[in-house]
Design a protein around this motif. Sequence first.
Motif, short mmCIF file in Angstrom:
data_model
loop_
_atom_site.label_atom_id
_atom_site.label_comp_id
_atom_site.label_asym_id
_atom_site.label_seq_id
_atom_site.Cartn_x
_atom_site.Cartn_y
_atom_site.Cartn_z
N ASP A 39 0.88 -1.17 0.00
CA ASP A 39 0.00 0.00 0.00
C ASP A 39 0.92 1.22 0.00
O ASP A 39 1.67 1.44 0.97
N SER A 83 0.50 4.19 0.49
CA SER A 83 0.27 5.24 1.49
C SER A 83 0.79 4.86 2.87
O SER A 83 0.61 5.61 3.83
N LYS A 140 -12.27 9.63 -6.79
CA LYS A 140 -13.63 9.48 -6.25
C LYS A 140 -14.39 10.78 -6.47
O LYS A 140 -13.88 11.86 -6.19
N SER A 159 -13.15 10.83 4.97
CA SER A 159 -12.47 9.56 4.63
C SER A 159 -12.10 9.51 3.15
O SER A 159 -11.07 8.96 2.77
N GLU A 160 -12.95 10.11 2.31
CA GLU A 160 -12.67 10.11 0.87
C GLU A 160 -11.46 11.00 0.57
O GLU A 160 -10.58 10.63 -0.21
N ASP A 200 -9.05 11.75 2.64
CA ASP A 200 -7.84 11.08 3.16
C ASP A 200 -7.38 9.96 2.23
O ASP A 200 -6.18 9.81 1.98
N ALA A 201 -8.33 9.18 1.71
CA ALA A 201 -7.95 8.05 0.84
C ALA A 201 -7.30 8.56 -0.45
O ALA A 201 -6.26 8.04 -0.87
N GLY A 225 -4.00 10.14 0.28
CA GLY A 225 -3.08 9.08 0.75
C GLY A 225 -2.42 8.35 -0.41
O GLY A 225 -1.20 8.20 -0.45
#
Length: 268
Positions: A77, A79, A109, A119-120, A122-123, A126
């Motif tokens: 991953d 990130s 997204k 959360s979106e 951050d993802a 990230g």
Amino acid sequence: MSTITANVEQANAYRSLKDKVILITGASTGIGRAIAIETARQGANVVVNYIGKADAAQEVVREIENDHGTALAIEADVSKSDQVQHMISQAVSHLGRVDVLVNNAGIEKESPFLDKPESEFDAVIGVNLKGPFLCTQAAARDMAKRKKGTIINISSVHEDLPFPGYSAYCAAKGGLRMLCRDLALELAPHGINIVNVAPGAIDTPINKRTLSNPEKKLALKREIPLGRVGEPQEVAKLVCYLASDDAAYITGTTVVIDGGLMHQTGSL
Ligand code: BGC
């Protein structure tokens, strides 16, 4: 020397990436997959980074091996710093070093800014921005020891162009634009060059929703002066050039590959 041996040697001499070790993040699909296959075709030994999709990554490895190339799939991953560190050490221990890092892994997204969940944000940041930061730092520490290396970030036209609904994506790509410019100065004394590639609309799974809807596809094509969506191989061939020693004097800039999309008035 037989004619066949001579021909093979001649063909190898033209392989612009012969003996280079190239690590491509997010290489199990889309543009990353095409970059892995094309760079291997040019003689590179390739690390296919992936997350989750082990089968797809192994299929890329198989395709390269069937074409007499060398490839290795490593899950990480991008990130997460410990996973990135482990990936670079594994690449170095199996293939000797990393000459070229291609920061390709990306997610996208869509949601209106007023409703965008934390959360979106951050993802997306990230994977698309912190990922290149971590991977570049880990790879460049090794490159600096040899005073030679190349970093290629697969950015987007949206490092410059607004994209309503995609504020986190734009923030990440805009950040990647400045990361490239800053690191060009910080890494030049270490013999490392860094360049962004900014694709427009390319026929990959990230664009599936748009491209599988005839109306949306037509609207998108109308935005593109050349009147068509790009192919992953077209981006991969540009990356092959940028990864080669022929491009050693290019650093701190963005090469756009978008069929003219960025110059379309009122685009997107
Ligand atoms: C995005 C695509 C979009 C293209 C052109 C890319 O960065 O991933 O979804 O179609 O830019 O707007």
